[in-house]
Design a protein around this motif. Sequence first.
Motif, PDB file in Angstrom:
ATOM      1  N   ASN A 244     -15.210   0.918  18.667  1.00  0.00           N
ATOM      2  CA  ASN A 244     -16.641   1.156  18.868  1.00  0.00           C
ATOM      3  C   ASN A 244     -17.116   2.535  18.405  1.00  0.00           C
ATOM      4  N   SER A 245     -16.197   3.367  17.898  1.00  0.00           N
ATOM      5  CA  SER A 245     -16.579   4.612  17.224  1.00  0.00           C
ATOM      6  C   SER A 245     -15.354   5.156  16.514  1.00  0.00           C
ATOM      7  N   ALA A 246     -15.582   6.063  15.564  1.00  0.00           N
ATOM      8  CA  ALA A 246     -14.448   6.730  14.927  1.00  0.00           C
ATOM      9  C   ALA A 246     -13.740   7.627  15.938  1.00  0.00           C
ATOM     10  N   THR A 247     -14.494   8.207  16.855  1.00  0.00           N
ATOM     11  CA  THR A 247     -13.891   9.049  17.888  1.00  0.00           C
ATOM     12  C   THR A 247     -12.866   8.231  18.686  1.00  0.00           C
ATOM     13  N   ALA A 248     -13.254   7.010  19.067  1.00  0.00           N
ATOM     14  CA  ALA A 248     -12.331   6.110  19.775  1.00  0.00           C
ATOM     15  C   ALA A 248     -11.114   5.811  18.898  1.00  0.00           C
TER      16      ALA A 248
ATOM     17  N   TYR B 268     -13.606  23.328   9.993  1.00  0.00           N
ATOM     18  CA  TYR B 268     -14.817  22.869   9.322  1.00  0.00           C
ATOM     19  C   TYR B 268     -14.955  21.356   9.473  1.00  0.00           C
ATOM     20  N   THR B 269     -15.341  20.906  10.674  1.00  0.00           N
ATOM     21  CA  THR B 269     -15.469  19.482  10.956  1.00  0.00           C
ATOM     22  C   THR B 269     -16.358  19.285  12.168  1.00  0.00           C
ATOM     23  N   PHE B 270     -16.530  18.026  12.559  1.00  0.00           N
ATOM     24  CA  PHE B 270     -17.251  17.674  13.776  1.00  0.00           C
ATOM     25  C   PHE B 270     -16.281  17.733  14.961  1.00  0.00           C
ATOM     26  N   THR B 271     -16.822  17.946  16.132  1.00  0.00           N
ATOM     27  CA  THR B 271     -15.979  18.187  17.313  1.00  0.00           C
ATOM     28  C   THR B 271     -15.069  17.016  17.679  1.00  0.00           C
ATOM     29  N   SER B 272     -15.425  15.793  17.257  1.00  0.00           N
ATOM     30  CA  SER B 272     -14.556  14.622  17.487  1.00  0.00           C
ATOM     31  C   SER B 272     -13.116  14.876  17.081  1.00  0.00           C
ATOM     32  N   THR B 273     -12.949  15.483  15.898  1.00  0.00           N
ATOM     33  CA  THR B 273     -11.623  15.676  15.327  1.00  0.00           C
ATOM     34  C   THR B 273     -10.711  16.430  16.289  1.00  0.00           C
TER      35      THR B 273
ATOM     36  N   GLU C 215      -5.743  10.600   9.177  1.00  0.00           N
ATOM     37  CA  GLU C 215      -6.885  11.021   8.365  1.00  0.00           C
ATOM     38  C   GLU C 215      -8.190  10.718   9.089  1.00  0.00           C
ATOM     39  N   ASP C 216      -9.017  11.738   9.268  1.00  0.00           N
ATOM     40  CA  ASP C 216     -10.390  11.536   9.734  1.00  0.00           C
ATOM     41  C   ASP C 216     -11.214  11.262   8.480  1.00  0.00           C
ATOM     42  N   ALA C 217     -11.439   9.956   8.246  1.00  0.00           N
ATOM     43  CA  ALA C 217     -12.124   9.524   7.018  1.00  0.00           C
ATOM     44  C   ALA C 217     -13.571   9.118   7.316  1.00  0.00           C
ATOM     45  N   ALA C 218     -14.166   9.785   8.301  1.00  0.00           N
ATOM     46  CA  ALA C 218     -15.544   9.465   8.707  1.00  0.00           C
ATOM     47  C   ALA C 218     -16.527   9.604   7.541  1.00  0.00           C
ATOM     48  N   HIS C 219     -16.185  10.488   6.571  1.00  0.00           N
ATOM     49  CA  HIS C 219     -17.087  10.705   5.425  1.00  0.00           C
ATOM     50  C   HIS C 219     -16.589   9.977   4.175  1.00  0.00           C
ATOM     51  N   ALA C 220     -15.418   9.371   4.258  1.00  0.00           N
ATOM     52  CA  ALA C 220     -14.665   9.057   3.037  1.00  0.00           C
ATOM     53  C   ALA C 220     -14.599   7.571   2.713  1.00  0.00           C
TER      54      ALA C 220
ATOM     55  N   PHE D  69     -12.159   5.377   9.944  1.00  0.00           N
ATOM     56  CA  PHE D  69     -13.487   5.438   9.324  1.00  0.00           C
ATOM     57  C   PHE D  69     -14.564   5.341  10.405  1.00  0.00           C
ATOM     58  N   SER D  70     -15.753   5.880  10.103  1.00  0.00           N
ATOM     59  CA  SER D  70     -16.881   5.814  11.034  1.00  0.00           C
ATOM     60  C   SER D  70     -18.021   4.993  10.446  1.00  0.00           C
ATOM     61  N   PHE D  71     -18.645   4.191  11.312  1.00  0.00           N
ATOM     62  CA  PHE D  71     -19.848   3.441  10.920  1.00  0.00           C
ATOM     63  C   PHE D  71     -21.039   3.885  11.752  1.00  0.00           C
TER      64      PHE D  71
ATOM     65  N   ASN E  69     -25.578   7.317  10.448  1.00  0.00           N
ATOM     66  CA  ASN E  69     -25.867   8.100   9.241  1.00  0.00           C
ATOM     67  C   ASN E  69     -24.720   8.100   8.224  1.00  0.00           C
ATOM     68  N   LYS E  70     -23.687   7.298   8.441  1.00  0.00           N
ATOM     69  CA  LYS E  70     -22.546   7.318   7.521  1.00  0.00           C
ATOM     70  C   LYS E  70     -22.809   6.428   6.301  1.00  0.00           C
ATOM     71  N   THR E  71     -21.841   6.364   5.361  1.00  0.00           N
ATOM     72  CA  THR E  71     -22.098   5.678   4.087  1.00  0.00           C
ATOM     73  C   THR E  71     -22.260   4.168   4.245  1.00  0.00           C
TER      74      THR E  71
ATOM     75  N   GLU F  64     -23.161   1.853  15.784  1.00  0.00           N
ATOM     76  CA  GLU F  64     -22.029   2.619  16.296  1.00  0.00           C
ATOM     77  C   GLU F  64     -20.801   1.803  15.961  1.00  0.00           C
ATOM     78  N   GLY F  65     -19.734   2.476  15.548  1.00  0.00           N
ATOM     79  CA  GLY F  65     -18.510   1.725  15.274  1.00  0.00           C
ATOM     80  C   GLY F  65     -17.553   2.498  14.403  1.00  0.00           C
ATOM     81  N   GLY F  66     -16.356   1.957  14.278  1.00  0.00           N
ATOM     82  CA  GLY F  66     -15.348   2.575  13.434  1.00  0.00           C
ATOM     83  C   GLY F  66     -14.265   1.571  13.101  1.00  0.00           C
TER      84      GLY F  66
HETATM   85  C1  LIG Z   1     -19.268  11.250  12.361  1.00  0.00           C
HETATM   86  C2  LIG Z   1     -17.945  11.920  12.445  1.00  0.00           C
HETATM   87  C3  LIG Z   1     -16.994  11.560  13.411  1.00  0.00           C
HETATM   88  C4  LIG Z   1     -17.296  10.669  14.574  1.00  0.00           C
HETATM   89  O1  LIG Z   1     -17.694   9.407  14.241  1.00  0.00           O
HETATM   90  P1  LIG Z   1     -18.216   8.440  15.417  1.00  0.00           P
HETATM   91  O2  LIG Z   1     -18.118   7.077  14.805  1.00  0.00           O
HETATM   92  O3  LIG Z   1     -19.626   8.849  15.715  1.00  0.00           O
HETATM   93  O4  LIG Z   1     -17.324   8.617  16.580  1.00  0.00           O
HETATM   94  C5  LIG Z   1     -15.730  12.114  13.345  1.00  0.00           C
HETATM   95  N1  LIG Z   1     -15.417  13.027  12.395  1.00  0.00           N
HETATM   96  C6  LIG Z   1     -16.308  13.425  11.480  1.00  0.00           C
HETATM   97  C7  LIG Z   1     -15.893  14.417  10.449  1.00  0.00           C
HETATM   98  C8  LIG Z   1     -17.605  12.910  11.494  1.00  0.00           C
HETATM   99  O5  LIG Z   1     -18.514  13.348  10.605  1.00  0.00           O
END
Ligand SMILES: *Cc1c(COP(=O)(O)O)cnc(C)c1O
Length: 384
Positions: free
Chosen positions: A57-61, A83-88, A155-160, A180-182, A185-187, A192-194
């Motif tokens: 249900n999220s990339a964080t999960a 240089y990333t979002f706090t999830s990482t 790999e945190d591929a939220a952008h990739a 991956f993140s959905f 605002n992602k590609t 919400e999802g991953g």
């Molecule tokens: C958006 C993002 C996440 C988190 O993605 P969610 O699906 O909102 O949990 C993690 N890492 C990076 C680098 C992001 O930009």
Amino acid sequence: MNNGFLPFSFPEIGQEEIDEVVDSLKRGWITTGPKAKQFEQDFASYLGNKVQAITVNSATAGLHLALEAVGIGPGDEVIVPTYTFTSTAEVVRYLGADPVFVDCCKNSLNMDPVALEAAITNKTKAVIPVHFAGLACDMDKIIAIARENNLKIIEDAAHALPTIYNGKLIGTLDTDVTVFSFYANKTMTTAEGGMLVSKDPNIIARAKIMRLHGISRDAFDRYQSQTPAWFYEVVEPGFKYNMPDIAAAIGIHQLKRLDSFQRTREKMANIYNDVFKKLPLILPEKAAENSQHAWHLYPIRLDDSVSISRDDFIIEMSKKNIGCSVHFIPLHKHPVWRDRYNLKPSSFPVAEQAYQNIISIPLYTAMTHNDQLRVIDAIKEILL
Ligand SMILES: *Cc1c(COP(=O)(O)O)cnc(C)c1O
């Protein structure tokens, strides 16, 4: 031409996505079910190379499940970029382990392999590279360092999505897990999802169990024929990280359009590149031969010769009705990480410098060509 507010980001949702969501609602199967399963299969075949994919249900999960599945626990260290979002980093704390923050490379703003190597201690168990803005990290070096030091790679591929590194899609490299993140605002999005992706069947099996309350599906399946349908066994205190079919319904159709989304983004990025190379700006690094940028973000950096500050630049853009953002406020500057680990800006000179001057400008497929010209004109007016 419309001069209304141009948001920093806006999803592109088509009629197929809407129809599929309505189908889910009408059928009555609204949570995880046939559409989530189909989305997983479609995603795995999109990546190919025998990867398995599970929805979350999220990339964080997904990152949390990934670290849990490779065995991260209290006392372990996991190296993450600042240089990333706090999830990482937060997912490392979920498991009682400690994130160790490293600086980035000057041009790509991706994790610096030299800093990675220098940060390794005898407690280091894993590394989480983040493919910033949609450009792959120097994965050959990162994989070599990880192998030499027996580290897992998540790999945190939220952008990739879809990013190609040396001819291979991110998600298919020789690493342990890719997430991956959905997010909206992602590609591509499911609201919400991953997606958690791995070639290792043990990681997939573990993540599947922990995704839904620690219920052992395997045991359930094995004994299914001898026991009533209501029977299940809980084998771990798991999480609640499953993706509902309403979200998967959106994802199934976004995935079909992913390659055309990427081509549109790349075309738009090339237009920005052409115009902005004449301006006092540092432009995003381009993909190397045989590689592909996903162009999730288009971050520009104000050159030292520019007199307007980053903050004032964003205010001027908003006066012109254009939304901007900043990626990222480095993690070492946030109180939670700064105070817990006593982090000093002097340890992250490259990230510090980039953060002072960086602005993400609108780049998404729902923008028209005129929208893009508005952004270009606004930036020219501010800088010239
Ligand atoms: C958006 C993002 C996440 C988190 O993605 P969610 O699906 O909102 O949990 C993690 N890492 C990076 C680098 C992001 O930009």
